[in-house]
Design an enzyme around this catalytic site. Structure first.
Site, mmCIF file in Angstrom:
data_model
loop_
_atom_site.group_PDB
_atom_site.id
_atom_site.type_symbol
_atom_site.label_atom_id
_atom_site.label_comp_id
_atom_site.label_asym_id
_atom_site.label_seq_id
_atom_site.Cartn_x
_atom_site.Cartn_y
_atom_site.Cartn_z
ATOM 1 C CB THR A 88 -1.079 -0.108 1.290
ATOM 2 O OG1 THR A 88 -1.479 1.326 1.299
ATOM 3 C CG2 THR A 88 -0.056 -0.164 2.331
ATOM 4 C CG ASP A 89 -1.062 4.948 -1.097
ATOM 5 O OD1 ASP A 89 -1.709 4.319 -0.133
ATOM 6 O OD2 ASP A 89 -1.606 5.876 -1.853
ATOM 7 C CD GLU A 90 -3.470 3.529 4.306
ATOM 8 O OE1 GLU A 90 -3.379 3.612 5.580
ATOM 9 O OE2 GLU A 90 -4.547 3.106 3.907
ATOM 10 C CE LYS A 137 0.396 -4.450 2.912
ATOM 11 N NZ LYS A 137 0.218 -6.028 2.372
ATOM 12 C CE1 TYR A 155 -2.907 -2.476 5.697
ATOM 13 C CE2 TYR A 155 -3.056 -0.128 5.187
ATOM 14 C CZ TYR A 155 -3.292 -1.391 4.868
ATOM 15 O OH TYR A 155 -2.870 -1.788 3.415
#
Length: 355
Positions: free
Chosen positions: A132-134, A162, A158
């Site tokens: 993810t870009d997060e 990741k 989260y």
């Protein structure tokens, strides 16, 4: 054949369905079937011999090893993850277990399996890790979008788990030579997304006459990626991506959360009209802790190296999404179980309405 983890979830099931619509290469689909894993997502494949579903937990290395021995996949496509930021705030341990320890377990068994391959089989094998870009944190207004070179700065449990899984995948490539590839995508939306995420939650609540809860001022910016475009990008990465590389996948479509919610209201007003429309149901609620203000992805590397770019704009993708949910109300009802309702109550009931 290929082995897909988390293939009963939102992106995973869309990938499996898309894969088998475009290829006769079989899929072994491994999913633990937590609350967000839904076999109804795969009902179209019930009689398809090319698809084999196995209920398994990637934390169980014995199960993973047995699957690899039995099916000898040429690639592992790793979607399995806990993915909802709000849940990670309440129960971070679940995210550490699945996203970090689970990815470690899968990498260890994938390496053991790949090490015993030889010749063309060994050369062709790929481990594709979907992230993810997060992991890159929050962008300032006006700052350039994230690229593959952006520093990691996760702000939620989260995102941190990741990020950790990305680092493990990179380490297994650098240390052990495992031919692994990482992709970091922006916010996905589309059919079969569990209705805890923004777009399906707003559609479900709007149709039910319930409030449409928007965190804070609703001006958080996200880059929205239609799930079909994401699947096309992943097929291309699996086909031509280079081991050891990272590829950023975005929809080139930044919108604020409040703009997304209002767009949903307007599409519903057209496709499922009701007196007064849906905008009056919007309700601002207290923001969540550590809420990143902006994400955006620069997909130039995907365009330049692999010839991929998103085909859907937000308007076309959102219309397809709303139409799918309107046509699949039984699916929505089936996933809105007692456990799901308890989660929604836990997350939103404690947030006082904001002006």
């Amino acid at each position: 054949m290929i082995l897909v983890t988390g293939g009963a979830g939102f992106i995973g099931s869309n990938f499996v369905l898309d894969w088998l619509a475009r290829s006769d290469e079989p899929v072994v689909n491994c999913d633990k079937l937590t609350y967000a894993g839904n076999l109804d997502n795969l009902s179209a494949l019930a009689d398809d011999a090319r698809h084999r579903f196995v209920r398994a937990d990637i934390l169980d290395r014995g199960q993973v090893a047995a699957l690899l021995r039995a099916h000898r996949p040429r690639a592992i496509v790793h979607f399995a993850a806990e993915s909802h930021v709000d849940r990670s705030v309440v129960a971070p341990g679940d995210f550490v277990a699945t996203n970090v320890t689970g990815t470690f377990s899968l990498l260890a068994e994938a390496h053991a399996y790949w090490s015993k391959l030889s010749g063309a089989e060994r050369e062709a094998f790929r481990f594709l890790h979907i992230s993810t870009d997060e992991v890159y944190g929050s962008l300032q207004p006006g700052a350039p979008p994230f690229t593959e070179e952006s520093p990691y700065a996760p702000n939620s449990p989260y995102a941190a788990t990741k990020a950790a899984s990305d680092h493990l995948v990179r380490a297994w490539h650098q240390t052990y030579g495992l031919p692994a590839i990482i992709t970091n995508c922006s916010n996905n939306y589309g059919p079969r997304q569990f209705p805890e995420k923004l777009i399906p939650l707003m559609i479900a609540n709007a149709l039910a006459g319930a409030a449409l809860p928007v965190y804070g001022d609703g001006l958080q910016l996200r880059d929205w990626l239609y799930v079909g475009d994401h699947c096309a990008a992943l097929r291309r990465v699996l086909e031509a991506g280079r081991p050891g590389e990272t590829y950023a996948i975005g929809g080139n479509c930044e919108m604020t959360n409040i703009a997304v919610v209002l767009a949903i209201c307007d599409v519903l007003a057209e496709l499922a009209p009701k007196a007064g429309g849906y905008r009056a149901q919007v309700a601002h609620v207290a923001d969540r802790p550590g809420h990143d203000r902006r994400y955006a992805i620069d997909s130039a590397k995907m365009r330049r190296k692999l010839g991929w770019s998103a085909a859907e704009n937000f308007e076309s993708g959102l219309r397809k999404t709303v139409q799918w949910y309107l046509g699949n109300q039984d699916w929505v009802a089936n996933v809105q179980s007692g456990a799901y309702q308890a989660w929604i109550e836990q997350n939103y009931a404690s947030r006082e309405d904001q002006p």
